[in-house]
Design an enzyme around this catalytic site. Structure first.
Site, PDB file in Angstrom:
ATOM      1  N   SER A  89       0.845  -1.188   0.000  1.00 22.70           N
ATOM      2  CA  SER A  89       0.000   0.000   0.000  1.00 22.70           C
ATOM      3  C   SER A  89       0.881   1.238   0.000  1.00 22.70           C
ATOM      4  CB  SER A  89      -0.904   0.003   1.233  1.00 22.70           C
ATOM      5  OG  SER A  89      -0.121  -0.055   2.414  1.00 22.70           O
ATOM      6  N   LYS A  96      -7.493   8.289  -7.206  1.00 27.02           N
ATOM      7  CA  LYS A  96      -7.476   7.140  -6.292  1.00 27.02           C
ATOM      8  C   LYS A  96      -8.867   6.513  -6.324  1.00 27.02           C
ATOM      9  CE  LYS A  96      -6.338   5.602  -1.649  1.00 27.02           C
ATOM     10  NZ  LYS A  96      -7.524   4.735  -1.532  1.00 27.02           N
TER      11      LYS A  96
END
Length: 677
Positions: free
Chosen positions: A85, A124
């Site tokens: 991540s 995103k």
């Protein structure tokens, strides 16, 4: 006789080519050239040809995107390159972009007058991260992120997504892993929920949950009926393909291969331009056809990315810059008490349902009684609800309007609402806890679920519904009783057939071979997380030494402070906890032990780097990793010239080939054990 009738193979090939082309125009480029009816006609013709000539049916045919058989379950996929991540910038104003730019320039040691850096800026997406593995240009596997190291095989459902190409254009590279996001467009989501309502079925709360649920469907034909989309944004394992020198160039190259890439991406220079991008996307966020929860910035040049490297498994060269969490007001209808795994009593707001942050919220945390008092919240108030971190809904305050009647402050119960045991508050703590321990059904349920978790004992098939039946039916009262479950007892439960029961019994048996770190983590000791459990296992090497260690000895362990040390001591000072541990060992739960760092004895693998590949005969990957690390070695995720040994088991993959090409020593499990002795 027509050419079509004379050469069905040629016609089938022509139809496949046309359908792939028009699917790309429609789903990827959003620029169709033919009406839907014409596409359907071509599709039907190909179906008829393949039915008449089964030998013409190929795995990558557009007609084969649906796999009708229901699978037993999703199998685990070990990522060749971990799906890590990226850091989230907590400053949700545009100034967060300036902080990222300043941090990157500082890490690169650039002087103040150095030219601005180039960044790739993109959206995103609020969906599900997916890894697509292509071999010689053909899609062979799709997997979820999972925990970053291991995901789930979802090839059967991802293969139904029209915007995911089954065959890339003009590429013959042995391996190309493409990473991206599976999501559901808002109009598709609304249409799906409308169909669900008409059929009297449960609706989905938001597009992301719908996408995640569909991807994890066992029946691919259901996924076919629920349209998903995909955008590519990065790479995983790459073999035999020249990666462009910039991130923007990479996205262009992926688009040229036929992969969908979002059009909102851009390249900017400097932090001010990043801030402008953040503000610009915020202004059009509601008009986008899909949900986003922020934007992403990446240093554009790969050479600089490599120079910046990683910090705590997060790249220094990228950041996710989120937008402020959305808030809404609603009425607080009531307050209920939730009992957690460690007995913590948490007040939970029962709300008039409200749509906030993309989700219909009817429950939200109130944290504790002090927060309730501080915010002045009482039942009947109009309150402000926010999705904290866009995940956990919380009540952040009340709307200051006069109350029409007297409403008393909420008081925490003096007894557990589940088992009736006394609720106590420790000195210095704001939380009340049920004193019932495993006598409390709520704590038992949560303790069992924690014990069975993937990063703990990894008991596949032991989920919420089953645990509820086991506890409520009085079948399980303690953790060791799990290992006394047999098929006969399980098949009597709801939704448990012979095969499911046998699978669970097999999973229980397999879980007995574990590691000390996993076992310590599985016990659910307060303040003992996964990292601390690993530190304890590495330091002491054996469970008895952990159980018998004094507070002073525990404080010698890396990152163990007074609170953690006292929590461990308190746990193992309780006779019933030691009895549970001994019963688990008697049931066959076992792990390899070693002398531990505390003995300060030389460690045989100190300074050596290992890579694990394939399936080892008797050691799980985590167990092997634990043994290597305990002996002073390091386990890496990929093979390089710095690798000392590759430990290869059955079905070893590309890592074995790379080791052989680099001349790295390849050993089996027996040789590894010999090194450990």
């Amino acid at each position: 006789m027509s050419d079509r009738a004379e050469d069905p193979a040629a016609r089938a090939a022509q139809l496949r080519e046309q359908l792939e082309y028009h699917a790309h125009r429609y789903y990827v480029l959003d620029a169709p050239e033919i009406p839907d009816a014409e596409y359907d006609r071509l599709f039907t013709e190909l179906q008829a040809l393949e039915a008449a000539h089964p030998g013409l049916r190929t795995p990558d045919s557009p007609t084969q995107r649906v796999i009708g058989a229901v699978l037993e379950g999703l199998s685990a996929v070990r990522h060749a390159v971990p799906m890590l991540s990226i850091k989230t910038e907590t400053d949700t104003t545009p100034t967060g972009a300036l902080k990222f730019d300043a941090a990157v320039r500082n890490a690169l040691k650039l002087p103040p007058d150095a030219p601005p850096l180039r960044y790739a800026a993109e959206l995103k997406f609020d969906g599900l991260a997916i890894n697509l593995r292509y071999q010689a240009g053909r899609l062979v596997q799709a997997a979820t992120r999972g925990d970053g190291e291991t995901g789930e095989d979802v090839t059967h459902t991802v293969g139904t997504i029209e915007s995911v190409p089954k065959q890339l254009r003009g590429i013959t590279a042995p391996v190309l892993e493409v990473r991206g996001e599976v999501f559901m467009r808002r109009d598709d989501f609304e249409a799906l929920n409308e169909r669900q309502r008409e059929a009297g079925l449960k609706t989905f709360v938001n597009p992301r949950n719908a996408a995640a649920g569909i991807v994890r469907q066992l029946d691919a034909s259901i996924a076919r009926q629920r349209p998903l989309s995909f955008f590519a944004y990065g790479l995983g394992d790459v073999q035999g393909w020249d990666v462009p020198p910039t991130h923007a160039g990479l996205l262009d190259a992926l688009a040229a291969l036929g992969l969908p890439v979002d059009a909102h991406r851009t390249v900017v220079e400097g932090g001010e331009a990043l801030a402008a991008f953040h503000a610009g996307i915020a202004a059009e966020r509601d008009a986008l056809p899909f949900d986003i929860d922020g934007v992403v910035y990446k240093v554009d040049e790969r050479a600089l990315q490599q120079q910046l490297g990683f910090k705590s498994r997060e790249p220094r060269w990228a950041v996710a810059h989120k937008y402020p969490a959305q808030e809404q007001s609603t009425q607080l209808a009531g307050i209920e008490i939730q009992v957690g795994r460690t007995g913590k009593l948490t007040p939970v707001a029962k709300l008039q349902p409200v749509f906030v942050g993309g989700t219909t919220v009817s429950n939200a945390t109130l944290h504790n009684r002090f927060e309730l008092r501080r915010k002045g919240i009482r039942i009947g108030d109009t309150v402000i609800v926010r999705r904290a971190g866009d995940v956990i809904p919380e009540v952040v305050g009340r709307v200051p309007v006069p109350r029409t009647a007297y409403i008393p402050n909420f008081r925490m119960p003096r007894a557990c609402p589940v088992c009736g045991s006394q609720a106590l508050r420790e000195r210095g703590s704001v939380d009340y806890r049920c004193s019932g321990g495993l006598f409390c059904a709520a704590q038992r349920k949560q303790a069992l679920l924690h014990f069975a978790g993937r990063r703990m004992m990894d008991i596949e098939g032991l989920g919420d519904k089953l645990v509820e039946q086991l506890v409520d039916g009085g079948i399980i009262r303690t953790l060791p009783e799990l290992y006394r479950l047999g098929v006969a007892k399980l098949v009597a439960l709801e939704r448990m057939g012979d095969k499911s029961a046998a699978n669970l019994v097999a999973a229980l048996e397999a879980s007995k071979a574990t590691t000390l770190a996993r076992f310590l983590f599985s016990l659910g000791i307060r303040h003992i997380g996964e990292a601390t459990a690993k530190d304890l296992a590495r330091h002491f090497g054996a469970l008895d030494r952990v159980m018998d260690a004094s507070v002073e000895q525990l404080l010698e362990v890396n990152d163990v402070g007074p609170v953690v040390a006292q929590s461990l001591r308190t746990f193992f000072d309780q006779p019933h906890n030691r009895e549970v541990v001994e019963q688990l060992r008697a049931a066959g739960v076992h792990w390899d032990e070693h002398s531990g760092e505390a003995d300060l004895t030389p460690r045989p693998l100190a300074g050596k780097t290992f890579v694990l590949t394939g399936t080892l005969p008797s050691l799980g990957r985590e167990a092997a990793k634990e043994l290597i690390e305990a002996a002073g070695g390091k386990v890496a995720g990929s093979v390089s010239k710095k690798t000392d040994y590759v430990v290869a088991g059955e079905e070893a993959g590309s890592k074995l080939e790379k080791a052989q090409a680099l001349g790295v020593a390849v050993i089996d499990e027996a040789a590894l054990r010999a090194l450990l002795d």
